[in-house]
Design a protein around this motif. Sequence first.
Motif, mmCIF file in Angstrom:
data_model
loop_
_atom_site.group_PDB
_atom_site.id
_atom_site.type_symbol
_atom_site.label_atom_id
_atom_site.label_comp_id
_atom_site.label_asym_id
_atom_site.label_seq_id
_atom_site.Cartn_x
_atom_site.Cartn_y
_atom_site.Cartn_z
ATOM 1 N N VAL A 1 0.824 -1.212 0.000
ATOM 2 C CA VAL A 1 0.000 0.000 0.000
ATOM 3 C C VAL A 1 0.859 1.263 0.000
ATOM 4 N N MET B 1 3.697 14.360 6.100
ATOM 5 C CA MET B 1 3.666 13.121 6.882
ATOM 6 C C MET B 1 4.853 12.259 6.448
ATOM 7 N N GLY C 1 5.926 8.905 7.930
ATOM 8 C CA GLY C 1 4.946 7.812 7.892
ATOM 9 C C GLY C 1 5.324 6.827 6.799
ATOM 10 N N ALA D 1 -1.692 14.486 2.249
ATOM 11 C CA ALA D 1 -2.780 13.677 2.809
ATOM 12 C C ALA D 1 -3.313 14.329 4.074
ATOM 13 N N LEU D 2 -3.003 15.617 4.276
ATOM 14 C CA LEU D 2 -3.511 16.318 5.462
ATOM 15 C C LEU D 2 -4.910 16.844 5.192
ATOM 16 N N ASN E 1 -6.397 15.437 8.656
ATOM 17 C CA ASN E 1 -6.833 16.495 9.578
ATOM 18 C C ASN E 1 -8.220 16.213 10.173
ATOM 19 N N VAL F 1 -5.731 11.151 -5.600
ATOM 20 C CA VAL F 1 -5.348 9.735 -5.699
ATOM 21 C C VAL F 1 -6.003 8.981 -4.554
ATOM 22 N N ILE G 1 -0.316 4.070 15.682
ATOM 23 C CA ILE G 1 -0.530 4.930 14.511
ATOM 24 C C ILE G 1 -1.333 6.170 14.909
HETATM 25 N N1 LIG Z 1 -5.225 7.849 -1.099
HETATM 26 C C1 LIG Z 1 -4.543 6.731 -0.962
HETATM 27 O O1 LIG Z 1 -4.548 5.890 -1.841
HETATM 28 C C2 LIG Z 1 -3.769 6.500 0.296
HETATM 29 C C3 LIG Z 1 -3.006 5.336 0.468
HETATM 30 C C4 LIG Z 1 -2.258 5.187 1.639
HETATM 31 C C5 LIG Z 1 -2.310 6.173 2.613
HETATM 32 N N2 LIG Z 1 -3.087 7.270 2.415
HETATM 33 C C6 LIG Z 1 -3.139 8.351 3.421
HETATM 34 O O2 LIG Z 1 -1.830 8.833 3.598
HETATM 35 C C7 LIG Z 1 -1.670 9.318 4.912
HETATM 36 C C8 LIG Z 1 -0.408 8.729 5.499
HETATM 37 O O3 LIG Z 1 -0.551 7.342 5.620
HETATM 38 P P1 LIG Z 1 0.612 6.490 6.278
HETATM 39 O O4 LIG Z 1 0.191 5.076 6.227
HETATM 40 O O5 LIG Z 1 1.903 6.903 5.701
HETATM 41 O O6 LIG Z 1 0.515 7.014 7.780
HETATM 42 P P2 LIG Z 1 1.440 6.707 9.010
HETATM 43 O O7 LIG Z 1 2.527 5.760 8.662
HETATM 44 O O8 LIG Z 1 0.526 6.343 10.109
HETATM 45 O O9 LIG Z 1 2.118 8.116 9.328
HETATM 46 C C9 LIG Z 1 1.395 9.206 9.712
HETATM 47 C C10 LIG Z 1 2.328 10.283 10.298
HETATM 48 O O10 LIG Z 1 1.944 11.516 9.738
HETATM 49 C C11 LIG Z 1 2.187 12.553 10.664
HETATM 50 N N3 LIG Z 1 1.051 13.480 10.747
HETATM 51 C C12 LIG Z 1 1.079 14.787 10.445
HETATM 52 N N4 LIG Z 1 -0.111 15.323 10.572
HETATM 53 C C13 LIG Z 1 -0.969 14.364 10.938
HETATM 54 C C14 LIG Z 1 -2.359 14.342 11.207
HETATM 55 N N5 LIG Z 1 -3.131 15.418 11.100
HETATM 56 N N6 LIG Z 1 -2.898 13.165 11.571
HETATM 57 C C15 LIG Z 1 -2.145 12.061 11.662
HETATM 58 N N7 LIG Z 1 -0.812 12.024 11.390
HETATM 59 C C16 LIG Z 1 -0.230 13.186 11.041
HETATM 60 C C17 LIG Z 1 2.520 11.891 11.991
HETATM 61 O O11 LIG Z 1 3.934 11.988 12.170
HETATM 62 P P3 LIG Z 1 4.604 13.279 12.878
HETATM 63 O O12 LIG Z 1 5.027 12.840 14.241
HETATM 64 O O13 LIG Z 1 5.742 13.582 12.004
HETATM 65 O O14 LIG Z 1 3.556 14.330 12.930
HETATM 66 C C18 LIG Z 1 2.154 10.442 11.767
HETATM 67 O O15 LIG Z 1 2.982 9.563 12.500
HETATM 68 C C19 LIG Z 1 -2.960 8.967 5.652
HETATM 69 O O16 LIG Z 1 -3.801 10.084 5.670
HETATM 70 C C20 LIG Z 1 -3.578 7.890 4.793
HETATM 71 O O17 LIG Z 1 -4.971 7.814 4.910
HETATM 72 C C21 LIG Z 1 -3.808 7.453 1.282
#
Ligand SMILES: NC(=O)c1ccc[n+]([C@@H]2O[C@H](COP(=O)([O-])OP(=O)(O)OC[C@H]3O[C@@H](n4cnc5c(N)ncnc54)[C@H](OP(=O)(O)O)[C@@H]3O)[C@@H](O)[C@H]2O)c1
Length: 339
Positions: free
Chosen positions: A122, A147, A150, A215-216, A241, A278, A326
């Motif tokens: 993913v 992010m 992440g 993705a914020l 957000n 996306v 998470i």
């Molecule tokens: N559209 C798609 O196809 C798709 C696919 C995958 C993921 N996503 C999206 O991409 C984003 C990141 O996913 P991920 O799996 O990489 O996440 P993750 O590994 O859980 O990492 C998220 C990190 O982002 C930072 N962050 C900054 N602002 C935040 C906020 N408002 N809420 C939560 N975290 C925040 C935090 O680190 P800091 O300590 O540095 O703040 C957090 O640890 C998510 O929103 C997810 O839904 C979308």
Amino acid sequence: MRAVWITKAGGPEVLEVRETPDPEPAFGEVRIRVRAAGLNFAEVMARMGLYPDAPRTPCVVGYEVAGVVDAVGEGVTDLATGTRVIALPRFGGHAEAICVPAEQVVPMPQEMSFEDGAALPVNYITAYHMLFRIAAIRPGERVLVHMAAGGVGLAALQLCKTVDRVVTFGTASASKHDVLRTEGCTHPIDYRTKDYAVEVSRLTKGTGVDVVLDALGGRDWRKGYGLLRPTGRLIAFGFANMSVGERRNLLRIITQAISVPRFTPLGMMEKNRAVAGVNVGHLWGEIDMLRENLLTLLQLYREGKIRPTIDRAFPFAEAADAHLRIQERRNIGKVILIP
Ligand SMILES: NC(=O)c1ccc[n+]([C@@H]2O[C@H](COP(=O)([O-])OP(=O)(O)OC[C@H]3O[C@@H](n4cnc5c(N)ncnc54)[C@H](OP(=O)(O)O)[C@@H]3O)[C@@H](O)[C@H]2O)c1
């Protein structure tokens, strides 16, 4: 088989490990004995009742697994029992066993661990899709990754390094900046103590960036759009957000929804900017495209150009802790569930 069930929308306490009979593969499917499953931000949002695509509760989520084929349905000719595989089931992956259509399954590289196999799909498909299919990044461009520490963020940083002279700006908490630097981030930015837009403007002498991966959501989309140079591309791929705290907060949802900017074709034309969305979760109907992305990524893995960062692996019994990790933003990279 055991699986992690979301019994209803709520805090981590709504997760339960339940036992059900093993599923049997239908025509065109294989059954996989899961050794590791990825946990995604979207699945944490699903538990909170903030992910509209999730199945109705009670349900088992889980987009990605790595494991071993242990039963093959009729009509499947290219996957045998005993093959180590990665699969993209979309839902149901947080289980000991799952049946998946064969076209959603690819063999794993020999040298790959199950944890890496579950961590890659993913995050890397999302980052790859945004950078190479949508933004089509070119040598020397500047990319702002939100992010950044992440799972998707680190994948994006690694993939940017595969293109010559790309300059990256990554927003993350200061405690995660060493990891960002190790992953080649040119300019880590502590968004908690500095306005990242001001910082990006300062570092680029007011000229801005070519690509923003955001993705914020909400007002950050407006800020990112404002940072784009001519021909710049803003890619919206999440709305983090929306979800602060453990449960759904209606006031927050409304405030965030109101702050979504309205971009117009005319405005984009005048400024030579593009906005794209996306959602890989809505691309399961284009499985050939996802599969092609995944096969390219596995080749990059074999060449040592990408390597998933595993934050921590949790047994199913500790799934609530995995969700909290998470949710409380403590993870750096991928959180894994182990049956
Ligand atoms: N559209 C798609 O196809 C798709 C696919 C995958 C993921 N996503 C999206 O991409 C984003 C990141 O996913 P991920 O799996 O990489 O996440 P993750 O590994 O859980 O990492 C998220 C990190 O982002 C930072 N962050 C900054 N602002 C935040 C906020 N408002 N809420 C939560 N975290 C925040 C935090 O680190 P800091 O300590 O540095 O703040 C957090 O640890 C998510 O929103 C997810 O839904 C979308």
